[in-house]
Design a protein around this motif. Sequence first.
Motif, PDB file in Angstrom:
ATOM      1  N   UNK A  17       0.842  -1.205   0.000  1.00  0.00           N
ATOM      2  CA  UNK A  17       0.000   0.000   0.000  1.00  0.00           C
ATOM      3  C   UNK A  17       0.869   1.245   0.000  1.00  0.00           C
ATOM      4  N   UNK A  18       0.382   2.291  -0.666  1.00  0.00           N
ATOM      5  CA  UNK A  18       1.116   3.554  -0.765  1.00  0.00           C
ATOM      6  C   UNK A  18       0.159   4.702  -0.494  1.00  0.00           C
ATOM      7  N   UNK A  19       0.540   5.588   0.395  1.00  0.00           N
ATOM      8  CA  UNK A  19      -0.223   6.807   0.670  1.00  0.00           C
ATOM      9  C   UNK A  19       0.733   7.967   0.510  1.00  0.00           C
ATOM     10  N   UNK A  20       0.526   8.768  -0.513  1.00  0.00           N
ATOM     11  CA  UNK A  20       1.388   9.910  -0.792  1.00  0.00           C
ATOM     12  C   UNK A  20       2.850   9.456  -0.933  1.00  0.00           C
ATOM     13  N   UNK A  21       3.054   8.365  -1.632  1.00  0.00           N
ATOM     14  CA  UNK A  21       4.398   7.814  -1.816  1.00  0.00           C
ATOM     15  C   UNK A  21       4.474   7.130  -3.178  1.00  0.00           C
ATOM     16  N   UNK A  22       5.685   6.896  -3.622  1.00  0.00           N
ATOM     17  CA  UNK A  22       5.913   6.197  -4.883  1.00  0.00           C
ATOM     18  C   UNK A  22       6.679   4.914  -4.607  1.00  0.00           C
ATOM     19  N   UNK A  63       4.206   2.720  -8.902  1.00  0.00           N
ATOM     20  CA  UNK A  63       3.218   3.629  -8.321  1.00  0.00           C
ATOM     21  C   UNK A  63       3.811   5.021  -8.409  1.00  0.00           C
ATOM     22  N   UNK A  64       3.082   5.906  -9.079  1.00  0.00           N
ATOM     23  CA  UNK A  64       3.570   7.268  -9.254  1.00  0.00           C
ATOM     24  C   UNK A  64       2.834   8.250  -8.367  1.00  0.00           C
ATOM     25  N   UNK A  65       2.732   9.456  -8.820  1.00  0.00           N
ATOM     26  CA  UNK A  65       2.131  10.529  -8.037  1.00  0.00           C
ATOM     27  C   UNK A  65       0.638  10.335  -7.775  1.00  0.00           C
ATOM     28  N   UNK A  66       0.001   9.409  -8.468  1.00  0.00           N
ATOM     29  CA  UNK A  66      -1.416   9.140  -8.228  1.00  0.00           C
ATOM     30  C   UNK A  66      -1.686   8.609  -6.837  1.00  0.00           C
ATOM     31  N   UNK A  67      -0.640   8.245  -6.117  1.00  0.00           N
ATOM     32  CA  UNK A  67      -0.825   7.711  -4.770  1.00  0.00           C
ATOM     33  C   UNK A  67      -1.077   8.808  -3.743  1.00  0.00           C
ATOM     34  N   UNK A  68      -1.186  10.064  -4.195  1.00  0.00           N
ATOM     35  CA  UNK A  68      -1.510  11.131  -3.258  1.00  0.00           C
ATOM     36  C   UNK A  68      -2.826  10.781  -2.565  1.00  0.00           C
ATOM     37  N   UNK A  89      10.908   1.397  -2.356  1.00  0.00           N
ATOM     38  CA  UNK A  89      10.139   2.621  -2.128  1.00  0.00           C
ATOM     39  C   UNK A  89      10.776   3.810  -2.834  1.00  0.00           C
ATOM     40  N   UNK A  90       9.958   4.804  -3.146  1.00  0.00           N
ATOM     41  CA  UNK A  90      10.455   6.032  -3.752  1.00  0.00           C
ATOM     42  C   UNK A  90      10.683   5.907  -5.246  1.00  0.00           C
ATOM     43  N   UNK A  91      11.146   6.993  -5.833  1.00  0.00           N
ATOM     44  CA  UNK A  91      11.476   7.003  -7.258  1.00  0.00           C
ATOM     45  C   UNK A  91      12.847   6.378  -7.439  1.00  0.00           C
ATOM     46  N   UNK A  92      12.901   5.259  -8.105  1.00  0.00           N
ATOM     47  CA  UNK A  92      14.165   4.569  -8.299  1.00  0.00           C
ATOM     48  C   UNK A  92      14.474   4.466  -9.788  1.00  0.00           C
TER      49      UNK A  92
END
Length: 101
Positions: A17-22, A63-68, A89-92
Amino acid sequence: MIRTKHVTSGNWRTVESFWNATGTAFFEAPAGAQVKVRYGVGWFGFDSQKQSLDGTHVKTLKVGRGSIAYARMQVRVKQTTDVRYDVYPGNVAITTPELQF
C-alpha cells in the motif's frame, strides 16, 4: 527488498500500500497470477498496469504521483500460494530487480 506474501485465491489481494508515496516492484511467479496497481478508493478508484505473470519474465509495477490519494499493488492467484517479489520505495532508477528470484 525481497518480500514473500501468502496470497489466498479468489479476489484481488493487496500486497503493498502507498499513501502519498511512490514505489516500484518486480514480480515473476507464480505463472498464471495477475498483478495490477489500484489507485483511489471505491467507486472513485481505477486500475492501472494490469499484467499476467508467466513464471519466466519479470513484470514491473510502478506507483507514481497518483498515490496522493491512495494506491496499492494487488495480486490475484488461481490457487492459494506464496508470491515473492522485489519492492523499492520512492522514485528509483532500477529497471530490473537487483537479486534473482
